[in-house]
Design a protein around this motif. Sequence first.
Motif, PDB file in Angstrom:
ATOM      1  N   PRO A  74      44.202  45.748  42.693  1.00  0.00           N
ATOM      2  CA  PRO A  74      44.736  44.895  41.871  1.00  0.00           C
ATOM      3  C   PRO A  74      45.078  43.449  42.463  1.00  0.00           C
ATOM      4  O   PRO A  74      45.087  42.529  41.730  1.00  0.00           O
ATOM      5  CB  PRO A  74      46.302  45.428  41.719  1.00  0.00           C
ATOM      6  N   ARG A  77      41.685  41.565  41.950  1.00  0.00           N
ATOM      7  CA  ARG A  77      41.664  41.172  40.387  1.00  0.00           C
ATOM      8  C   ARG A  77      42.408  40.085  40.103  1.00  0.00           C
ATOM      9  O   ARG A  77      41.934  39.410  39.166  1.00  0.00           O
ATOM     10  CB  ARG A  77      42.133  42.360  39.582  1.00  0.00           C
ATOM     11  N   ARG A  78      43.701  39.750  40.798  1.00  0.00           N
ATOM     12  CA  ARG A  78      44.228  38.524  40.664  1.00  0.00           C
ATOM     13  C   ARG A  78      43.472  37.046  40.791  1.00  0.00           C
ATOM     14  O   ARG A  78      43.945  36.462  40.481  1.00  0.00           O
ATOM     15  CB  ARG A  78      45.687  38.422  41.214  1.00  0.00           C
ATOM     16  N   PHE A 101      51.284  37.953  29.157  1.00  0.00           N
ATOM     17  CA  PHE A 101      51.363  39.328  29.573  1.00  0.00           C
ATOM     18  C   PHE A 101      50.582  39.607  30.973  1.00  0.00           C
ATOM     19  O   PHE A 101      51.152  40.440  31.902  1.00  0.00           O
ATOM     20  CB  PHE A 101      50.519  40.204  28.620  1.00  0.00           C
ATOM     21  N   SER A 102      49.499  38.839  31.448  1.00  0.00           N
ATOM     22  CA  SER A 102      49.003  39.013  32.439  1.00  0.00           C
ATOM     23  C   SER A 102      49.691  38.430  33.733  1.00  0.00           C
ATOM     24  O   SER A 102      49.600  38.889  34.961  1.00  0.00           O
ATOM     25  CB  SER A 102      47.387  38.249  32.687  1.00  0.00           C
ATOM     26  N   VAL A 105      52.973  41.151  34.120  1.00  0.00           N
ATOM     27  CA  VAL A 105      52.623  42.592  34.670  1.00  0.00           C
ATOM     28  C   VAL A 105      52.416  42.357  36.262  1.00  0.00           C
ATOM     29  O   VAL A 105      52.165  43.594  37.046  1.00  0.00           O
ATOM     30  CB  VAL A 105      51.463  43.182  34.190  1.00  0.00           C
ATOM     31  N   ILE A 106      52.441  41.127  36.677  1.00  0.00           N
ATOM     32  CA  ILE A 106      52.102  41.053  38.354  1.00  0.00           C
ATOM     33  C   ILE A 106      53.982  40.677  38.663  1.00  0.00           C
ATOM     34  O   ILE A 106      53.662  40.253  39.771  1.00  0.00           O
ATOM     35  CB  ILE A 106      51.042  40.092  38.680  1.00  0.00           C
TER      36      ILE A 106
ATOM     37  N   MET B 204      45.887  45.732  31.519  1.00  0.00           N
ATOM     38  CA  MET B 204      46.617  45.797  32.693  1.00  0.00           C
ATOM     39  C   MET B 204      45.793  45.707  33.944  1.00  0.00           C
ATOM     40  O   MET B 204      46.095  45.191  34.867  1.00  0.00           O
ATOM     41  CB  MET B 204      47.854  46.678  32.531  1.00  0.00           C
ATOM     42  N   ARG B 205      44.901  46.590  33.858  1.00  0.00           N
ATOM     43  CA  ARG B 205      44.247  46.797  35.310  1.00  0.00           C
ATOM     44  C   ARG B 205      43.318  45.559  35.374  1.00  0.00           C
ATOM     45  O   ARG B 205      43.165  45.051  36.674  1.00  0.00           O
ATOM     46  CB  ARG B 205      43.180  48.040  35.093  1.00  0.00           C
ATOM     47  N   VAL B 207      44.014  42.362  34.566  1.00  0.00           N
ATOM     48  CA  VAL B 207      44.738  41.237  35.240  1.00  0.00           C
ATOM     49  C   VAL B 207      45.564  41.621  36.524  1.00  0.00           C
ATOM     50  O   VAL B 207      45.973  40.640  36.714  1.00  0.00           O
ATOM     51  CB  VAL B 207      45.674  40.702  33.984  1.00  0.00           C
ATOM     52  N   GLY B 208      45.192  42.689  37.142  1.00  0.00           N
ATOM     53  CA  GLY B 208      45.703  42.934  38.488  1.00  0.00           C
ATOM     54  C   GLY B 208      47.093  43.577  38.562  1.00  0.00           C
ATOM     55  O   GLY B 208      47.848  43.315  39.548  1.00  0.00           O
ATOM     56  N   ALA B 209      47.414  44.357  37.468  1.00  0.00           N
ATOM     57  CA  ALA B 209      48.580  45.133  37.538  1.00  0.00           C
ATOM     58  C   ALA B 209      48.437  46.253  38.470  1.00  0.00           C
ATOM     59  O   ALA B 209      47.355  46.681  38.493  1.00  0.00           O
ATOM     60  CB  ALA B 209      48.957  45.527  36.224  1.00  0.00           C
ATOM     61  N   THR B 210      49.457  46.498  39.327  1.00  0.00           N
ATOM     62  CA  THR B 210      49.268  47.550  40.333  1.00  0.00           C
ATOM     63  C   THR B 210      49.550  48.884  39.464  1.00  0.00           C
ATOM     64  O   THR B 210      50.148  48.778  38.534  1.00  0.00           O
ATOM     65  CB  THR B 210      50.510  47.618  41.243  1.00  0.00           C
TER      66      THR B 210
END
Lengths: 229, 284
Positions: A74, A77-78, A101-102, A105-106, B204-205, B207-210
Amino acid sequence: MIEFFNVSVKSKNRLILREINLKIRKGEFVYLIGKTGAGKTTLLRLIYMDLIPTAGNVLVDKFSSSNIRKREIPYLRRKVGVIFQDFKLLPDRNVYENVAFSLRVIGKSRREVKSRVLSVLTQVGLNHKRYHKYHMLSGGEKQRVAIARALINEPFILLADEPTGNLDPEASKDILNLLEKINKSGTAVCMATHNYKLITWAPHRTLLMEDGFIKQEIDPDNLNQILEL
Amino acid sequence: MNILFTLKEGMINLKRARLSAVVSILSISLALSLIGISLLAGENLRDIFDRVYQQVEIEVFLQPGVNAGKIKQLRKKLARDTRVTKVIYISREKALEEFQKNFGEDLSTIIEENPLPASFRIILDPANASPKLIEKFVAQISQYPEVQEVLYQKEIINFLHKYFRIAAIAASLFALLLFVVITILIFNTIRLTIHSRRDIIQIMRLVGATNWFIKSPFLIEGMIQGIAGGIIASGILYLFTNLVRDIIFPRLLVPDYMNWFLLGIGIFLGWIGSYISVNRYLDY
């Protein structure tokens, strides 16, 4: 910044990618062209580690596919933005919410989310439509929202998998111009496309893929070669 | 992790997929009701057999001429035994009285002296009422010098024990089978719900959510469904038990832990179902 060392991918006893050696430098713009099934999408998936090679190694920034842990993916991917032909947006949320949203979620704070979303929406020219719902947007605008979402974490590279596949020529050109603008601001772009005409509008390093390997690197000054394909 | 965001997303998920959430809650509540009913059946079966066992008496006849002090000592010894729940002393006079009452004959008109021995009537704790344990107990107390003979309804106990075991094994197998079927049913319902939202998981995956951040809203959603299913199942069982008490079986026993148990199982199944289902989409 991104390096492929003898990378192969095998699935169900079939080689999808064969011994790829490739380097994408910081701030570079690279096109991946080739027929369907040539391995363009697989190559992109290897960069954001949606797929791990069966042989060889992919190096993305400080992450290496050979020793990356599942929980580190993850964080990789950021730093890598991805856009697709089908946009992959949340249809029940408006433009602002899709982009926000992106960051949510982090775990970013609401305040930080707001300022960054507004800034990136301005960058893609959609700030005035931030409360528009998904169904109120044209194809080109949807792709802009997807680009905004991909850019929100300030990635060092933007991967675009057939970003103009669902768009008319005018909207395609707009998206390409936007990608050019983004590239000029320092973000590398790696774009897989079927639309060879686009490449002639904005020529860059172009890699022709066939049957899972890079067959040829086409000189940007010799674009007639592409149109002949 | 932003808990508020996770909770909010969990609620949004529920709202967004209302129909599948309702189907999921209904299947959980129906499943839990069935588990509850099989549990009720098991508990009541056990209760009925316990009551029957409580009626089983062991009669310990004493040697003639045992003095009152020895009888008192033996009674104390028996009462202290953890396997014993009740000890009743039947004196010779009381035995004669009971005989006359039961058979309507006055023995004193036939025989001058009372021929009946004094005895203890012992009721064992149902937990120790298996044929083997009773036999062991009887063998033990037969050794006491004050004891002449020990009698009990061996055949009835063996019969009861055999059928109780068969009923208990059948009930356990049924409950286990029910649990497995229900778990698969709940998992499939949740899996379908999550499958319909694989796009959001994919985003979600991307954009880097754990993984935990991706899972949490689904786990919360699963738990909410479990809680709702548990509450509905408790309501269904409440109505069911009242109906059974009114119509068929007024002595129906409802264990105190029933509602909490259903709620707990509901939360557990909702959580684990969501956990397993969402994990399928989180390879890399």
